[in-house]
Design a protein around this motif. Structure first.
Motif, short mmCIF file in Angstrom:
data_model
loop_
_atom_site.label_atom_id
_atom_site.label_comp_id
_atom_site.label_asym_id
_atom_site.label_seq_id
_atom_site.Cartn_x
_atom_site.Cartn_y
_atom_site.Cartn_z
N SER A 1 47.92 19.06 22.88
CA SER A 1 46.75 19.00 23.75
C SER A 1 46.26 17.57 23.87
O SER A 1 46.56 16.70 23.05
N ASP A 2 45.55 17.33 24.92
CA ASP A 2 44.85 16.04 25.14
C ASP A 2 43.81 16.30 26.21
O ASP A 2 43.74 17.41 26.75
N PHE A 3 42.99 15.30 26.49
CA PHE A 3 42.08 15.46 27.62
C PHE A 3 42.54 14.57 28.76
O PHE A 3 43.28 13.61 28.54
N CYS B 1 45.84 8.83 5.84
CA CYS B 1 44.96 7.69 6.13
C CYS B 1 45.79 6.46 6.49
O CYS B 1 46.18 5.68 5.61
N PRO B 2 46.08 6.27 7.77
CA PRO B 2 46.84 5.07 8.15
C PRO B 2 45.97 3.82 8.08
O PRO B 2 44.76 3.88 8.29
N GLY B 3 46.63 2.69 7.78
CA GLY B 3 46.00 1.39 8.04
C GLY B 3 46.25 1.10 9.52
O GLY B 3 46.40 2.03 10.32
N SER B 4 46.33 -0.18 9.89
CA SER B 4 46.58 -0.49 11.31
C SER B 4 47.93 0.07 11.75
O SER B 4 48.91 -0.05 11.02
N VAL B 5 47.95 0.64 12.95
CA VAL B 5 49.19 1.23 13.48
C VAL B 5 49.46 0.62 14.85
O VAL B 5 48.53 0.40 15.65
N ASN B 6 50.72 0.37 15.13
CA ASN B 6 51.11 -0.24 16.40
C ASN B 6 51.14 0.82 17.51
O ASN B 6 52.19 1.19 18.00
N THR C 1 46.50 17.80 18.30
CA THR C 1 45.49 17.34 19.27
C THR C 1 45.71 15.86 19.60
O THR C 1 46.29 15.12 18.79
N GLY C 2 45.26 15.45 20.77
CA GLY C 2 45.34 14.04 21.15
C GLY C 2 46.77 13.54 21.16
O GLY C 2 47.06 12.43 20.72
N ALA C 3 47.67 14.37 21.71
CA ALA C 3 49.10 14.06 21.58
C ALA C 3 49.73 13.46 22.84
O ALA C 3 50.95 13.36 22.93
N GLY C 4 48.91 13.03 23.80
CA GLY C 4 49.48 12.60 25.08
C GLY C 4 49.83 11.12 25.18
O GLY C 4 50.47 10.70 26.14
N GLY C 5 49.43 10.31 24.20
CA GLY C 5 49.64 8.86 24.32
C GLY C 5 51.10 8.46 24.20
O GLY C 5 51.84 9.01 23.38
N ASN D 1 44.80 16.43 8.64
CA ASN D 1 43.80 15.66 9.38
C ASN D 1 44.20 14.19 9.37
O ASN D 1 44.38 13.60 8.30
N ILE D 2 44.34 13.62 10.56
CA ILE D 2 44.64 12.19 10.59
C ILE D 2 43.32 11.44 10.43
O ILE D 2 42.49 11.40 11.35
N ALA D 3 43.14 10.91 9.25
CA ALA D 3 41.93 10.15 8.93
C ALA D 3 42.24 8.67 9.14
O ALA D 3 42.83 8.31 10.17
N LYS E 1 52.42 5.74 23.06
CA LYS E 1 52.76 5.15 21.76
C LYS E 1 51.88 5.71 20.64
O LYS E 1 51.70 5.08 19.60
N GLY E 2 51.32 6.89 20.89
CA GLY E 2 50.34 7.43 19.94
C GLY E 2 50.97 8.11 18.74
O GLY E 2 52.15 8.50 18.74
N ILE E 3 50.16 8.28 17.73
CA ILE E 3 50.59 8.99 16.52
C ILE E 3 50.82 10.47 16.84
O ILE E 3 51.72 11.10 16.29
N GLY E 4 50.04 11.00 17.78
CA GLY E 4 50.20 12.41 18.16
C GLY E 4 51.58 12.69 18.73
O GLY E 4 52.24 13.67 18.37
N1 LIG Z 1 46.02 3.33 15.80
C1 LIG Z 1 45.60 2.92 14.61
O1 LIG Z 1 45.68 1.73 14.25
C2 LIG Z 1 45.02 3.93 13.64
C3 LIG Z 1 44.65 3.49 12.35
C4 LIG Z 1 44.11 4.41 11.46
C5 LIG Z 1 43.92 5.72 11.85
N2 LIG Z 1 44.28 6.10 13.11
C6 LIG Z 1 44.02 7.51 13.47
O2 LIG Z 1 45.21 8.10 13.96
C7 LIG Z 1 44.89 9.05 14.97
C8 LIG Z 1 45.70 8.76 16.22
O3 LIG Z 1 45.49 7.42 16.57
P1 LIG Z 1 46.15 6.78 17.89
O4 LIG Z 1 45.92 5.31 17.81
O5 LIG Z 1 47.50 7.32 18.07
O6 LIG Z 1 45.20 7.47 18.94
P2 LIG Z 1 44.39 7.11 20.23
O7 LIG Z 1 43.30 6.14 19.99
O8 LIG Z 1 45.36 6.86 21.24
O9 LIG Z 1 43.70 8.53 20.46
C9 LIG Z 1 44.38 9.73 20.24
C10 LIG Z 1 44.21 10.67 21.38
O10 LIG Z 1 42.90 11.21 21.38
C11 LIG Z 1 42.65 11.58 22.70
N3 LIG Z 1 41.24 11.81 22.97
C12 LIG Z 1 40.25 10.90 23.12
N4 LIG Z 1 39.10 11.53 23.46
C13 LIG Z 1 39.38 12.86 23.53
C14 LIG Z 1 38.63 14.01 23.86
N5 LIG Z 1 37.34 13.94 24.22
N6 LIG Z 1 39.24 15.21 23.86
C15 LIG Z 1 40.56 15.32 23.54
N7 LIG Z 1 41.33 14.26 23.21
C16 LIG Z 1 40.74 13.04 23.21
C17 LIG Z 1 43.18 10.42 23.51
O11 LIG Z 1 43.39 10.77 24.87
C18 LIG Z 1 44.45 10.07 22.77
O12 LIG Z 1 45.59 10.68 23.33
C19 LIG Z 1 43.39 8.97 15.18
O13 LIG Z 1 42.74 10.00 14.47
C20 LIG Z 1 43.03 7.62 14.60
O14 LIG Z 1 41.70 7.57 14.12
C21 LIG Z 1 44.83 5.25 14.01
#
Ligand SMILES: NC(=O)c1ccc[n+]([C@@H]2O[C@H](COP(=O)([O-])OP(=O)(O)OC[C@H]3O[C@@H](n4cnc5c(N)ncnc54)[C@H](O)[C@@H]3O)[C@@H](O)[C@H]2O)c1
Length: 283
Positions: free
Chosen positions: A38-40, A204-209, A12-16, A159-161, A18-21
């Protein structure tokens, strides 16, 4: 040949861009899995400037990258605030591939509107964070696990916490609460699903770029008269100085642990919550 050949992963949430997804999709695909992403659909105001510049097209772009690795990719738009859409996302992915073996609950509510003291936190923001970050994880787990149980071949739920699942920071009541809850959900669902050889773990990631749009960062950059890109670069550099390993995580650092937890080698690990934080938190 990869160690995930024949497996299907729903992320889920895989469209970014530079995202983790996206990093998880690429890592799991590179190890042989077929992918459902999927993403929204975000409004243009909610897109990071660099995605607009690159003409990034969310899951459509990620799907092209997965296919370039020689794996199949099924795309499904889903707003995770809507239970019916979550059920539909799962049944369409199962209908397409016949099975889901790995679920990565990665999406989260867009950060920023929650960055206020609790006395200023609007209830609608609180509800949105709980809906996307917690309730959607429960619903996706429920629907995917049902299908995994039906197939009888076990499965992996990841689960990405966050480090916010273990330690609060100021002005994060909604995010922190939603992410602490994910750990409880991970443990409870691990116990319920263990008899079916379905493992459930949290990362459980800390800050991610990740360079995602963040309403708070956008406002800060404006106040300081710098571009969002410049402001982000400063945050990444400053945050990196506080990490014992000298940098914040890249999305790929997180994806590598996800790929391990998805693999056969992790068959005896369940209900755990692993940090990927360069040494900033130990529990
Ligand atoms: N980036 C960080 O520093 C960091 C740190 C710790 C944990 N995390 C966790 O890692 C995961 C991914 O983080 P990221 O920074 O890559 O993600 P992000 O903030 O870019 O969000 C992930 C995705 O969720 C989607 N999303 C938002 N609202 C939605 C909705 N209503 N329905 C469906 N999708 C929706 C977004 O479009 C996006 O593609 C998250 O669970 C986040 O809590 C991130």
């Amino acid at each position: 040949m990869g160690n995930l050949d024949g497996k299907v992963a729903l992320i889920t949430g895989a469209g970014g861009m530079k995202g983790i997804g996206r990093a998880c999709a690429m890592k799991l695909a590179s190890q042989g899995a077929d992918i459902a992403i999927s993403d929204f659909k975000r409004e243009p105001k909610d897109l990071p400037p660099q995605e607009i510049k690159a003409q990034w097209r969310s899951i459509d772009s990620v799907a092209e990258e997965v296919e370039a690795l020689g794996r199949r990719c099924f795309k499904v738009w889903c707003d995770l605030t809507d239970a019916a859409q979550i059920e539909d996302m799962v049944s369409r992915a199962v209908g397409h591939y016949g099975h889901i073996d790995i679920l990565v609950n990665n999406a989260r509510a867009i950060i920023g509107r929650d960055r206020v003291p609790i006395t200023e936190l609007r209830e609608e923001v609180w509800q949105r964070f709980l809906a996307i970050n917690t309730t959607a994880v429960y619903l996706s787990t429920k629907f995917v696990a049902k299908s995994m149980i039906e197939k009888g071949k076990g499965g992996r739920i990841i689960n990405i916490a966050s480090d916010a699942s273990k330690r609060a920071k100021p002005m994060t009541a909604a995010y922190t609460t939603s992410k602490f809850a994910v750990i409880g959900l991970t443990q409870a669902s691990a116990l319920d699903l263990a008899p079916h050889r379905i493992t459930v773990n949290a990362v459980c990631p800390g800050s991610v770029n990740t360079d995602r749009l963040n309403y708070w960062e956008e406002a800060q950059a404006k106040t300081q008269g710098v571009s969002l890109k410049e402001f982000r670069a400063r945050i990444v550099a400053d945050a990196g100085k506080a990490v014992p390993l000298g940098r914040i995580a890249e999305p790929e650092d997180v994806a590598k642990l996800v790929a391990f937890l998805a693999s056969e080698d992790a068959a005896f690990i369940t209900g755990q919550a692993y940090n990927v934080n360069g040494g900033t938190l130990f529990h």
